[in-house]
Design an enzyme around this catalytic site. Structure first.
Site, PDB file in Angstrom:
ATOM      1  N   ASP A  75       0.811  -1.217   0.000  1.00  0.00           N
ATOM      2  CA  ASP A  75       0.000   0.000   0.000  1.00  0.00           C
ATOM      3  C   ASP A  75       0.845   1.268   0.000  1.00  0.00           C
ATOM      4  O   ASP A  75       2.059   1.225   0.200  1.00  0.00           O
ATOM      5  CB  ASP A  75      -0.958  -0.007   1.206  1.00  0.00           C
ATOM      6  CG  ASP A  75      -0.272  -0.447   2.503  1.00  0.00           C
ATOM      7  OD1 ASP A  75       0.956  -0.294   2.602  1.00  0.00           O
ATOM      8  OD2 ASP A  75      -0.969  -0.931   3.409  1.00  0.00           O
ATOM      9  N   GLU A 124      -9.463  -1.923   5.321  1.00  0.00           N
ATOM     10  CA  GLU A 124     -10.104  -1.631   6.598  1.00  0.00           C
ATOM     11  C   GLU A 124     -11.336  -2.521   6.786  1.00  0.00           C
ATOM     12  O   GLU A 124     -11.790  -3.164   5.836  1.00  0.00           O
ATOM     13  CB  GLU A 124     -10.527  -0.149   6.619  1.00  0.00           C
ATOM     14  CG  GLU A 124      -9.376   0.837   6.414  1.00  0.00           C
ATOM     15  CD  GLU A 124      -8.426   0.927   7.615  1.00  0.00           C
ATOM     16  OE1 GLU A 124      -8.363  -0.005   8.427  1.00  0.00           O
ATOM     17  OE2 GLU A 124      -7.739   1.960   7.720  1.00  0.00           O
ATOM     18  N   ASN A 132      -7.036  -2.726  14.215  1.00  0.00           N
ATOM     19  CA  ASN A 132      -8.456  -2.962  13.931  1.00  0.00           C
ATOM     20  C   ASN A 132      -8.659  -4.167  13.007  1.00  0.00           C
ATOM     21  O   ASN A 132      -9.746  -4.360  12.464  1.00  0.00           O
ATOM     22  CB  ASN A 132      -9.086  -1.711  13.299  1.00  0.00           C
ATOM     23  CG  ASN A 132      -8.508  -1.378  11.936  1.00  0.00           C
ATOM     24  OD1 ASN A 132      -7.546  -2.008  11.491  1.00  0.00           O
ATOM     25  ND2 ASN A 132      -9.077  -0.386  11.265  1.00  0.00           N
ATOM     26  N   HIS A 140      -6.988  -4.726  10.148  1.00  0.00           N
ATOM     27  CA  HIS A 140      -6.760  -4.518   8.716  1.00  0.00           C
ATOM     28  C   HIS A 140      -5.503  -5.230   8.232  1.00  0.00           C
ATOM     29  O   HIS A 140      -4.565  -5.456   9.000  1.00  0.00           O
ATOM     30  CB  HIS A 140      -6.770  -3.029   8.336  1.00  0.00           C
ATOM     31  CG  HIS A 140      -5.558  -2.231   8.701  1.00  0.00           C
ATOM     32  ND1 HIS A 140      -5.631  -0.882   9.003  1.00  0.00           N
ATOM     33  CD2 HIS A 140      -4.240  -2.536   8.792  1.00  0.00           C
ATOM     34  CE1 HIS A 140      -4.414  -0.424   9.253  1.00  0.00           C
ATOM     35  NE2 HIS A 140      -3.554  -1.404   9.136  1.00  0.00           N
TER      36      HIS A 140
HETATM   37  C1  GLP Z   1      -0.007   0.078   8.438  1.00  0.00           C
HETATM   38  C2  GLP Z   1       0.168  -0.766   7.166  1.00  0.00           C
HETATM   39  C3  GLP Z   1      -0.197  -2.192   7.415  1.00  0.00           C
HETATM   40  C4  GLP Z   1       0.498  -2.696   8.662  1.00  0.00           C
HETATM   41  C5  GLP Z   1       0.052  -1.901   9.843  1.00  0.00           C
HETATM   42  C6  GLP Z   1       0.641  -2.381  11.153  1.00  0.00           C
HETATM   43  O1  GLP Z   1      -1.309   0.449   8.647  1.00  0.00           O
HETATM   44  N1  GLP Z   1      -0.619  -0.269   6.086  1.00  0.00           N
HETATM   45  O2  GLP Z   1       0.180  -2.960   6.290  1.00  0.00           O
HETATM   46  O3  GLP Z   1       0.186  -4.042   8.853  1.00  0.00           O
HETATM   47  O4  GLP Z   1       0.470  -0.574   9.599  1.00  0.00           O
HETATM   48  O5  GLP Z   1       1.583  -1.470  11.621  1.00  0.00           O
HETATM   49  P1  GLP Z   1       2.514  -1.663  12.869  1.00  0.00           P
HETATM   50  O6  GLP Z   1       3.429  -2.791  12.548  1.00  0.00           O
HETATM   51  O7  GLP Z   1       3.218  -0.359  12.966  1.00  0.00           O
HETATM   52  O8  GLP Z   1       1.644  -1.947  14.013  1.00  0.00           O
END
Ligand code: GLP
Length: 267
Positions: free
Chosen positions: A67, A143, A136, A138
């Site tokens: 993304d 989402e 959440n 995702h």
């Molecule tokens: C972002 C990314 C996700 C990732 C998530 C978790 O939102 N788009 O792909 O899984 O962060 O992040 P963290 O590892 O900082 O908790």
């Protein structure tokens, strides 16, 4: 779906780096699906270290990131393109032409999203998809209420995600872009194998919903239950909401693939 629970995040990220390195050793031109976020930082550091010490040569991979924020140019310090260059690509020599990240400032983001799916197909599909998990539930930026057949597309970020990711934007959710281009859940499920990594207590609920909850677009991470080759790596804190530990531990002990992987991290 197979699950490994290790004592701490350090072991989880070390094992994830080992699994990715092994995939690349078996297929130096592997197509990897890559993720961003804090969890991934130690994994990429581990992969860079294995590259630097000659345990694996990462330079020939092709990769597709999950993304990117809509509106951020690729050199923006909070763009995921910038993150990937800093955490992995520049250290191991993956050139921009093979390290794909959706173009956040494309003139036509919908067109960019459609071309991204096409580029993945043209590369022969993803061999190993690395996934983190949002608080959440995702995956990528899919989402809650993202359908399981969705393709790469433009999405609006949930309030919870704006808050979760505000740390990268001076702690101010208003500075986080409101939309992103994300691989779809359907796109992710087409990968030949999936490695889902979650660490820390903040992920416990999302982990439980993804692994033990019903298949539901309310928890997009639950889609991985449908994948034939999905390995989930958790630390104790992320696993703390799971209710069926006994069967997970039985599998960890009796599945030869899992006990081999676990051996070096739990002695
Ligand atoms: C972002 C990314 C996700 C990732 C998530 C978790 O939102 N788009 O792909 O899984 O962060 O992040 P963290 O590892 O900082 O908790």
């Amino acid at each position: 779906m197979k699950i490994i629970i290790l004592p701490d995040a350090h072991s989880v990220c070390g094992l994830a780096a080992d699994i990715i390195a092994q995939t690349i050793r078996q297929k130096p031109e592997a197509v990897l699906g890559l993720a961003t976020g804090r969890t991934m930082e130690a994994i990429y550091a581990g992969l860079c270290e294995r590259h630097r010490t000659g345990q694996v040569d990462v330079a020939s991979i092709t990769s597709f990131n999950l993304d990117e924020y809509v509106g951020l140019p690729k050199n923006h310090p909070q763009s995921y393109r910038h993150y990937m260059r800093e955490k992995l690509f520049d250290s191991v020599g993956v050139p921009e032409i093979r390290g794909h990240v959706p173009c956040g400032d494309a003139l036509n983001p919908d067109q960019e999203a459609a071309s991204y799916d096409q580029a993945i197909a043209e590369a022969g599909g993803i061999d190993l998809q690395l996934l983190g998990l949002g608080g959440n539930g995702h995956i990528g930026f899919n989402e809650p209420l993202s359908g399981f057949r969705t393709r790469t597309r433009v999405v609006a970020l949930a309030e919870a995600t704006l808050a979760q990711n505000s740390g990268m934007f001076e702690g101010d959710p208003d500075q986080v872009p409101k939309c992103a281009i994300t691989m779809g859940v359907g796109t992710i499920l087409e990968a030949k194998s999936i490695l889902l990594v979650a660490t820390g207590a903040a992920k416990a609920e999302a982990v439980a919903g993804s692994i033990e909850g019903p298949l539901s677009s309310v928890v997009p991470g639950s889609a991985v239950q449908m994948h034939q080759e999905c390995l989930v790596l958790l630390d104790e804190q992320a696993a703390s909401g799971l209710k069926r530990r006994a069967s997970i531990e039985w599998q960890m002990k009796h599945d030869p693939e899992l006990s081999h992987l676990i051996g070096q991290y739990c002695s």
